[in-house]
Design a protein around this motif. Sequence first.
Motif, PDB file in Angstrom:
ATOM      1  N   ILE A  45       0.847  -1.208   0.000  1.00 11.12           N
ATOM      2  CA  ILE A  45       0.000   0.000   0.000  1.00 11.12           C
ATOM      3  C   ILE A  45       0.875   1.249   0.000  1.00 11.12           C
ATOM      4  N   TRP A  46       1.938   1.251   0.802  1.00 12.02           N
ATOM      5  CA  TRP A  46       2.853   2.396   0.850  1.00 12.02           C
ATOM      6  C   TRP A  46       3.509   2.616  -0.517  1.00 12.02           C
ATOM      7  N   ILE A  47       3.945   1.551  -1.171  1.00  9.93           N
ATOM      8  CA  ILE A  47       4.581   1.659  -2.483  1.00  9.93           C
ATOM      9  C   ILE A  47       3.587   2.179  -3.520  1.00  9.93           C
ATOM     10  N   VAL A  48       2.365   1.665  -3.493  1.00  4.77           N
ATOM     11  CA  VAL A  48       1.344   2.111  -4.445  1.00  4.77           C
ATOM     12  C   VAL A  48       1.046   3.596  -4.260  1.00  4.77           C
ATOM     13  N   ARG A  49       0.938   4.047  -2.993  1.00  7.87           N
ATOM     14  CA  ARG A  49       0.688   5.472  -2.738  1.00  7.87           C
ATOM     15  C   ARG A  49       1.849   6.335  -3.257  1.00  7.87           C
ATOM     16  N   ALA A  50       3.087   5.877  -3.050  1.00 10.13           N
ATOM     17  CA  ALA A  50       4.248   6.634  -3.530  1.00 10.13           C
ATOM     18  C   ALA A  50       4.267   6.709  -5.055  1.00 10.13           C
ATOM     19  N   VAL A  51       3.946   5.614  -5.719  1.00  5.91           N
ATOM     20  CA  VAL A  51       3.924   5.606  -7.183  1.00  5.91           C
ATOM     21  C   VAL A  51       2.795   6.494  -7.698  1.00  5.91           C
ATOM     22  N   LEU A  52       1.606   6.401  -7.088  1.00  6.30           N
ATOM     23  CA  LEU A  52       0.489   7.256  -7.508  1.00  6.30           C
ATOM     24  C   LEU A  52       0.808   8.732  -7.305  1.00  6.30           C
ATOM     25  N   SER A  53       1.478   9.059  -6.207  1.00  2.00           N
ATOM     26  CA  SER A  53       1.874  10.447  -5.958  1.00  2.00           C
ATOM     27  C   SER A  53       2.866  10.922  -7.011  1.00  2.00           C
ATOM     28  N   ALA A  54       3.835  10.082  -7.358  1.00  2.00           N
ATOM     29  CA  ALA A  54       4.827  10.455  -8.372  1.00  2.00           C
ATOM     30  C   ALA A  54       4.181  10.619  -9.741  1.00  2.00           C
ATOM     31  N   VAL A  55       3.221   9.756 -10.063  1.00  2.00           N
ATOM     32  CA  VAL A  55       2.547   9.857 -11.357  1.00  2.00           C
ATOM     33  C   VAL A  55       1.647  11.089 -11.399  1.00  2.00           C
ATOM     34  N   ARG A  56       0.949  11.347 -10.300  1.00  2.00           N
ATOM     35  CA  ARG A  56      -0.016  12.449 -10.277  1.00  2.00           C
ATOM     36  C   ARG A  56       0.645  13.827 -10.218  1.00  2.00           C
ATOM     37  N   TYR A  57       1.713  13.957  -9.411  1.00  2.00           N
ATOM     38  CA  TYR A  57       2.309  15.276  -9.185  1.00  2.00           C
ATOM     39  C   TYR A  57       3.683  15.454  -9.813  1.00  2.00           C
ATOM     40  N   GLY A  58       4.340  14.397 -10.201  1.00  2.00           N
ATOM     41  CA  GLY A  58       5.692  14.510 -10.728  1.00  2.00           C
ATOM     42  C   GLY A  58       6.685  14.665  -9.586  1.00  2.00           C
ATOM     43  N   SER A  59       7.827  15.238  -9.878  1.00  2.00           N
ATOM     44  CA  SER A  59       8.868  15.437  -8.875  1.00  2.00           C
ATOM     45  C   SER A  59       8.943  16.923  -8.513  1.00  2.00           C
ATOM     46  N   PRO A  60       8.320  17.314  -7.388  1.00  2.00           N
ATOM     47  CA  PRO A  60       8.323  18.739  -7.031  1.00  2.00           C
ATOM     48  C   PRO A  60       9.708  19.218  -6.615  1.00  2.00           C
ATOM     49  N   ARG A  61       9.934  20.520  -6.766  1.00  2.00           N
ATOM     50  CA  ARG A  61      11.206  21.103  -6.348  1.00  2.00           C
ATOM     51  C   ARG A  61      10.991  22.530  -5.884  1.00  2.00           C
ATOM     52  N   MET A  62      11.969  23.037  -5.178  1.00  2.00           N
ATOM     53  CA  MET A  62      11.929  24.395  -4.651  1.00  2.00           C
ATOM     54  C   MET A  62      13.065  25.174  -5.295  1.00  2.00           C
ATOM     55  N   VAL A  63      12.748  26.320  -5.885  1.00  2.00           N
ATOM     56  CA  VAL A  63      13.762  27.180  -6.490  1.00  2.00           C
ATOM     57  C   VAL A  63      13.826  28.448  -5.649  1.00  2.00           C
TER      58      VAL A  63
END
Length: 190
Positions: A45-63
């Motif tokens: 479940i933890w892995i699925v949530r992490a993958v769904l988050s990465a697919v939905r939001y991409g890789s966020p960053r702070m500039v």
Amino acid sequence: MGLLMVGCFTAISTWVSMTAPASGVRYFLWTMTGVMYLVQLAVVIWIVRAVLSAVRYGSPRMVYESMPVRPGGMVTGTVMCPRGFRMLDRISITLRYVVESFEHVSNQNSKKQIVCRGKVHDSWVIDDVSAQLGGFGTEGQIPIAFLIPEDGEDTNASARPARFWDLEVRGEAKGVDFVHRFAVPVYSEI
């Protein structure tokens, strides 16, 4: 790889518990395999949530506009999310000063545990993302500005206890929420 190994061990334990004669060992193995299956389910479940988050939001960053930030100065920059913030209902951005400390846990083993204590310095909540951010939220950019207090301490992650500044961006949405933390470099001198 570890999950696969635990899965193989659980399958073997299940087979042994099903073929063993009725005894205390059989019931113990049934109990342990049940616990292992629950642990595997939690990890999946933890892995699925992490993958769904990465697919939905991409890789966020702070500039950051300038680095490092000095005590008494402003943390200014842009939080960038490749797929935008338009799917979020509410966003809260929190600047906090975190101090890690070792505390004794009073149990049989008397172990030390790392506990993080965070002091919230400032928080900003966006209730209606599309109305308040306009085009910024749909383009995947949120401009931020927070004031570091004059007496704010420096970031020192290598010290014990470690001390650092943290910027948390948390967005509530239907499905997988957006949660990401960024380190804020605060130094009085270089």
